[in-house]
Design a protein around this motif. Structure first.
Motif, PDB file in Angstrom:
ATOM      1  N   HIS A 293      99.579 -16.874   4.099  1.00 19.24           N
ATOM      2  CA  HIS A 293     100.937 -16.402   3.657  1.00 19.24           C
ATOM      3  C   HIS A 293     101.586 -15.786   4.817  1.00 19.24           C
ATOM      4  O   HIS A 293     102.897 -15.591   4.960  1.00 19.24           O
ATOM      5  CB  HIS A 293     100.729 -15.106   2.649  1.00 19.24           C
ATOM      6  N   VAL A 294     100.872 -15.281   6.059  1.00 15.19           N
ATOM      7  CA  VAL A 294     101.429 -14.672   7.211  1.00 15.19           C
ATOM      8  C   VAL A 294     102.054 -15.690   8.075  1.00 15.19           C
ATOM      9  O   VAL A 294     103.114 -15.656   8.602  1.00 15.19           O
ATOM     10  CB  VAL A 294     100.263 -14.097   7.998  1.00 15.19           C
ATOM     11  N   VAL A 295     101.444 -17.057   8.027  1.00 19.53           N
ATOM     12  CA  VAL A 295     101.920 -18.211   8.998  1.00 19.53           C
ATOM     13  C   VAL A 295     102.808 -18.743   8.264  1.00 19.53           C
ATOM     14  O   VAL A 295     103.827 -19.295   9.156  1.00 19.53           O
ATOM     15  CB  VAL A 295     100.637 -19.047   9.286  1.00 19.53           C
ATOM     16  N   GLY A 296     102.710 -19.317   7.007  1.00 21.29           N
ATOM     17  CA  GLY A 296     103.713 -19.859   6.376  1.00 21.29           C
ATOM     18  C   GLY A 296     103.916 -21.355   6.651  1.00 21.29           C
ATOM     19  O   GLY A 296     105.006 -22.021   6.389  1.00 21.29           O
ATOM     20  N   ARG A 297     102.793 -21.918   7.109  1.00 25.42           N
ATOM     21  CA  ARG A 297     103.073 -23.376   7.388  1.00 25.42           C
ATOM     22  C   ARG A 297     102.799 -24.187   6.093  1.00 25.42           C
ATOM     23  O   ARG A 297     102.198 -23.677   5.335  1.00 25.42           O
ATOM     24  CB  ARG A 297     101.993 -23.758   8.344  1.00 25.42           C
ATOM     25  N   THR A 298     103.690 -25.115   6.009  1.00 22.32           N
ATOM     26  CA  THR A 298     103.527 -25.929   4.624  1.00 22.32           C
ATOM     27  C   THR A 298     103.205 -27.479   4.778  1.00 22.32           C
ATOM     28  O   THR A 298     103.393 -27.989   5.871  1.00 22.32           O
ATOM     29  CB  THR A 298     104.894 -25.623   3.961  1.00 22.32           C
ATOM     30  N   ILE A 299     102.836 -27.960   3.558  1.00 25.81           N
ATOM     31  CA  ILE A 299     102.534 -29.469   3.713  1.00 25.81           C
ATOM     32  C   ILE A 299     103.015 -30.116   2.333  1.00 25.81           C
ATOM     33  O   ILE A 299     102.743 -29.283   1.149  1.00 25.81           O
ATOM     34  CB  ILE A 299     101.015 -29.899   4.095  1.00 25.81           C
ATOM     35  N   HIS A 300     103.830 -31.094   2.387  1.00 31.65           N
ATOM     36  CA  HIS A 300     104.045 -31.677   1.016  1.00 31.65           C
ATOM     37  C   HIS A 300     104.940 -30.678   0.010  1.00 31.65           C
ATOM     38  O   HIS A 300     104.796 -30.631  -1.169  1.00 31.65           O
ATOM     39  CB  HIS A 300     102.757 -32.293   0.128  1.00 31.65           C
ATOM     40  N   GLY A 301     105.961 -29.870   0.662  1.00 29.95           N
ATOM     41  CA  GLY A 301     106.695 -28.882  -0.088  1.00 29.95           C
ATOM     42  C   GLY A 301     106.678 -27.796   0.591  1.00 29.95           C
ATOM     43  O   GLY A 301     105.513 -27.357   0.790  1.00 29.95           O
TER      44      GLY A 301
ATOM     45  N   LEU B 270      96.866 -20.967  17.064  1.00 30.10           N
ATOM     46  CA  LEU B 270      97.443 -22.256  16.434  1.00 30.10           C
ATOM     47  C   LEU B 270      98.529 -21.516  15.078  1.00 30.10           C
ATOM     48  O   LEU B 270      99.308 -22.420  14.697  1.00 30.10           O
ATOM     49  CB  LEU B 270      96.447 -22.773  15.802  1.00 30.10           C
ATOM     50  N   GLY B 271      98.068 -20.533  14.666  1.00 31.16           N
ATOM     51  CA  GLY B 271      99.045 -19.880  13.675  1.00 31.16           C
ATOM     52  C   GLY B 271     100.464 -19.347  14.371  1.00 31.16           C
ATOM     53  O   GLY B 271     101.371 -20.047  13.611  1.00 31.16           O
ATOM     54  N   ILE B 272     100.472 -19.157  15.592  1.00 34.61           N
ATOM     55  CA  ILE B 272     101.848 -18.744  16.161  1.00 34.61           C
ATOM     56  C   ILE B 272     102.488 -20.231  16.540  1.00 34.61           C
ATOM     57  O   ILE B 272     103.602 -20.414  16.172  1.00 34.61           O
ATOM     58  CB  ILE B 272     101.392 -18.209  17.627  1.00 34.61           C
ATOM     59  N   ARG B 273     101.629 -21.090  16.866  1.00 35.38           N
ATOM     60  CA  ARG B 273     102.322 -22.634  17.197  1.00 35.38           C
ATOM     61  C   ARG B 273     102.956 -23.271  15.857  1.00 35.38           C
ATOM     62  O   ARG B 273     104.000 -23.991  16.058  1.00 35.38           O
ATOM     63  CB  ARG B 273     101.312 -23.557  17.827  1.00 35.38           C
ATOM     64  N   TYR B 274     102.317 -23.247  14.928  1.00 35.67           N
ATOM     65  CA  TYR B 274     102.693 -23.614  13.704  1.00 35.67           C
ATOM     66  C   TYR B 274     103.137 -22.924  12.514  1.00 35.67           C
ATOM     67  O   TYR B 274     103.687 -23.194  11.555  1.00 35.67           O
ATOM     68  CB  TYR B 274     101.738 -24.533  13.120  1.00 35.67           C
ATOM     69  N   ALA B 275     103.589 -21.553  13.082  1.00 37.66           N
ATOM     70  CA  ALA B 275     104.196 -20.433  12.111  1.00 37.66           C
ATOM     71  C   ALA B 275     105.531 -21.249  11.407  1.00 37.66           C
ATOM     72  O   ALA B 275     106.361 -21.524  12.111  1.00 37.66           O
ATOM     73  CB  ALA B 275     104.400 -19.145  12.556  1.00 37.66           C
ATOM     74  N   GLY B 276     105.782 -21.199  10.203  1.00 39.69           N
ATOM     75  CA  GLY B 276     106.933 -21.535   9.510  1.00 39.69           C
ATOM     76  C   GLY B 276     107.177 -23.249   9.248  1.00 39.69           C
ATOM     77  O   GLY B 276     108.404 -23.348   8.832  1.00 39.69           O
ATOM     78  N   GLY B 277     106.433 -23.892  10.088  1.00 33.51           N
ATOM     79  CA  GLY B 277     106.580 -25.259  10.182  1.00 33.51           C
ATOM     80  C   GLY B 277     106.027 -26.189   9.039  1.00 33.51           C
ATOM     81  O   GLY B 277     105.554 -25.328   7.976  1.00 33.51           O
ATOM     82  N   GLY B 278     106.611 -27.235   8.761  1.00 33.91           N
ATOM     83  CA  GLY B 278     106.412 -27.919   7.616  1.00 33.91           C
ATOM     84  C   GLY B 278     106.169 -29.322   7.862  1.00 33.91           C
ATOM     85  O   GLY B 278     106.285 -30.267   6.773  1.00 33.91           O
ATOM     86  N   GLY B 279     105.879 -29.628   8.859  1.00 33.28           N
ATOM     87  CA  GLY B 279     105.169 -31.031   9.398  1.00 33.28           C
ATOM     88  C   GLY B 279     104.106 -30.906  10.407  1.00 33.28           C
ATOM     89  O   GLY B 279     103.723 -30.225  10.883  1.00 33.28           O
ATOM     90  N   PRO B 280     103.512 -32.120  10.559  1.00 32.68           N
ATOM     91  CA  PRO B 280     102.512 -32.266  11.428  1.00 32.68           C
ATOM     92  C   PRO B 280     102.990 -32.261  13.187  1.00 32.68           C
ATOM     93  O   PRO B 280     103.891 -32.683  13.491  1.00 32.68           O
ATOM     94  CB  PRO B 280     101.942 -33.727  11.233  1.00 32.68           C
ATOM     95  N   GLY B 281     101.998 -31.692  14.003  1.00 28.17           N
ATOM     96  CA  GLY B 281     102.185 -31.684  15.200  1.00 28.17           C
ATOM     97  C   GLY B 281     101.795 -32.942  15.879  1.00 28.17           C
ATOM     98  O   GLY B 281     101.250 -34.184  15.331  1.00 28.17           O
TER      99      GLY B 281
END
Length: 261
Positions: free
Chosen positions: A122-130, A39-50
């Motif tokens: 911090h490693v994955v970097g996925r964000t929500i609401h900014g 899951l971390g690889i799949r959503y790394a650096g993302g900012g939205g839902p799958g």
């Protein structure tokens, strides 16, 4: 001769990891770590839902009263003040029951799970609401699941449950705590559903290792393959070697006769 009494044995304190569950827990931890990584690889650096997040959030997000109040209470238990109070209450309960290792495990497991979740964010970097709100994995969900595991594991050992029953109790407690906190995070819009799943799996991967560490630190010389809930068996009279002929007292009828006749 005076009768030799059996030497009293010292009770062995119950361990955090029940021996019957060690192999099963190692497999669960490995699978959970794999899910966290995928899951971390799949959503790394993302900012939205799958796609999965959107479907689940559509049914859960934005709940109204009274369930929103329940979600806020659960969320508070994962915040610093609420988490500290919850950990303190669990530690006090364990100490009252004289579960010293369980009390230590509660603190160590909670800290390790939250620390691992924070590092992964911090490693994955996925964000929500900014971009300032890192979301994967959910630290609240990891915290709640870790506490449930830290209490359920020694409880299963204390009750003497076998592998099947112990697995049901431990996994049931982890699932209930993780699902409740994960639901609260999604309902309040603080995390995506996959963030909650990642937090749940983070705790499943970390807590067995912390439990082993607590046991190992408390009993560094103990045999890791032995059943720690079983006390050493006292030596019975039948188990003692028989007295040698030279150690037996002479017969009163033959004492003092050099030929024994």
């Amino acid at each position: 001769m005076p009768r030799v009494t059996d030497r009293p044995t010292r009770p062995v304190p119950p361990r955090v990891l029940p021996p019957a569950l060690r192999g099963w827990l190692a497999l669960v931890a490995a699978l959970a770590a794999s899910v966290v990584a995928v899951l971390g690889i799949r959503y790394a650096g993302g900012g939205g839902p799958g796609a999965v997040d959107e479907r689940i959030a559509a049914a859960v997000d934005g709940v109204g009263p009274p369930w929103r109040s329940v979600a806020r209470v659960l969320d508070f238990l994962g915040e610093p003040v609420g988490a500290t109070a919850l950990v303190g209450a669990l530690v006090a309960g364990c100490l009252l029951l004289r579960w010293a290792r369980a009390a230590v495990s509660v603190v160590v497991a909670a800290g390790a799970a939250v620390g691992a979740a924070t590092l992964l964010k911090h490693v994955v970097g996925r964000t929500i609401h900014g971009v300032e709100n890192l979301s994967y994995p959910s630290g609240h969900t990891a915290f709640a699941t870790a506490l449930a595991l830290a209490v359920a594991l020694p409880a299963a050992g204390r009750l003497g449950l076998d592998r099947a029953a112990g697995a049901v109790v431990v996994l049931g407690a982890a699932l209930a705590a993780g699902a409740a906190m994960g639901w609260a995070q999604v309902a309040l819009g603080a995390h995506y559903p996959t963030d909650a799943l990642g937090g749940w799996c983070t705790a499943l991967a970390v807590v067995p290792a912390t439990g082993w560490l607590v046991d190992r630190t408390a009993s560094p010389t103990a045999d890791p393959t032995a059943d720690p809930t079983t006390e050493p068996k006292a030596e019975s009279k039948a188990d003692r070697p028989a007295d040698r002929p030279a150690d037996r007292p002479a017969d009163r009828h033959t004492a003092g006769r050099p030929d024994g006749n």
